[in-house]
Design an enzyme around this catalytic site. Structure first.
Site, mmCIF file in Angstrom:
data_model
loop_
_atom_site.group_PDB
_atom_site.id
_atom_site.type_symbol
_atom_site.label_atom_id
_atom_site.label_comp_id
_atom_site.label_asym_id
_atom_site.label_seq_id
_atom_site.Cartn_x
_atom_site.Cartn_y
_atom_site.Cartn_z
ATOM 1 N N LYS A 85 -50.817 7.099 -36.092
ATOM 2 C CA LYS A 85 -51.810 7.986 -35.056
ATOM 3 C C LYS A 85 -50.867 8.754 -34.264
ATOM 4 O O LYS A 85 -49.989 8.086 -33.564
ATOM 5 C CB LYS A 85 -52.683 6.828 -34.143
ATOM 6 C CG LYS A 85 -54.045 7.721 -33.723
ATOM 7 C CD LYS A 85 -54.957 6.663 -33.107
ATOM 8 C CE LYS A 85 -55.902 7.000 -32.212
ATOM 9 N NZ LYS A 85 -56.682 5.964 -31.635
HETATM 10 O O1 G3P Z 1 -60.127 6.269 -29.994
HETATM 11 C C1 G3P Z 1 -59.874 6.893 -28.714
HETATM 12 C C2 G3P Z 1 -60.408 6.327 -27.528
HETATM 13 O O2 G3P Z 1 -60.198 4.977 -27.327
HETATM 14 C C3 G3P Z 1 -60.613 6.972 -26.179
HETATM 15 O O3 G3P Z 1 -61.721 6.181 -25.582
HETATM 16 O O4 G3P Z 1 -63.128 5.609 -23.738
HETATM 17 O O5 G3P Z 1 -60.496 5.842 -23.525
HETATM 18 O O6 G3P Z 1 -61.989 7.730 -23.583
HETATM 19 P P1 G3P Z 1 -61.827 6.313 -23.992
#
Ligand code: G3P
Length: 216
Positions: A85
């Site tokens: 990633k």
């Molecule tokens: O896969 C990316 C994700 O983990 C981001 O999520 O909720 O931190 O914006 P968030």
């Protein structure tokens, strides 16, 4: 649309995987940092992969191409099935192109627009991760970005898989499936919320109660 778990918590991942509909896991440094600091991260990631078996994304933390490629090599030395990633920055795109040329799967992360996704795809990304919740957080409609991306993919016949990420609600998951995302990576809590319906619970209670009145 495939469903991945967006988590680094092995208990959540084990439970989600046990239900039989999860086909991958995405992790990131922020998710890994929520786990017990004494955790051996390599063992955790291998355990996650053994639990789910499909896609497992592991994020690099370097911000220069050589550093990213060194990290990718290092990750692949102990976890050859990893999808690497990589953040959407110029140095990251160079790394994606180099890894792609060696047939190493990549997941380009931190995408917020269809143009970014298109560029990542042209750099050879296997997966492009478009963030929903973080766009909504700043008052931008994430669905428009996702719909634009899916429309471009259909018009151009692009091969990279679109991952809808930063999913915060069951509505997000529904919208992503309707828009045509190939994958949504969903936090465990949102997976469980998406499964819950009061009529399912009430219906089962009634069936079980009535079952006591009959002989099989
Ligand atoms: O896969 C990316 C994700 O983990 C981001 O999520 O909720 O931190 O914006 P968030």
């Amino acid at each position: 649309m495939q469903i991945y778990v967006d988590s680094a918590n092995i208990k959540e991942i084990q439970h989600a995987a046990s239900m039989g509909f999860i086909s991958g896991v995405t992790t990131n440094p922020s998710l890994l940092a929520k786990e017990d600091p004494s955790t051996d991260i390599r063992e955790l990631i291998k355990n996650i992969h053994n639990t789910v078996g499909g896609h497992t994304s592991v994020e690099v933390i370097s911000t220069d191409t050589d550093g990213m490629l060194r990290e990718a090599d290092e990750i692949l030395s102990w976890f050859p099935e990893a999808t690497i990633k990589i953040p959407f920055i110029p140095a990251g795109l160079t790394a994606v192109r180099r890894l792609s040329d060696q047939n190493i799967p990549t997941n380009v992360t931190l995408l917020f627009t269809a143009n970014q996704a298109l560029i990542a795809s042209n750099a050879g990304a296997t997966y492009v991760s478009l963030f929903m919740g973080r766009l909504d957080d700043i008052g931008t409609d994430s669905l428009i970005a996702l719909q634009d991306t899916c429309e471009i993919w259909d018009a151009q016949g692009l091969e990279s898989m679109i991952i809808a990420a930063s999913i915060r609600t069951p509505i997000h998951m529904l919208e992503c499936a309707k828009a045509g995302a190939h994958i949504a990576t969903v936090p465990y809590k949102v997976i469980m919320q998406s499964m819950k319906h009061p009529l399912t619970d009430a219906g089962l209670d009634a069936f079980l109660k009535d079952a006591t009145k009959i002989k099989m």
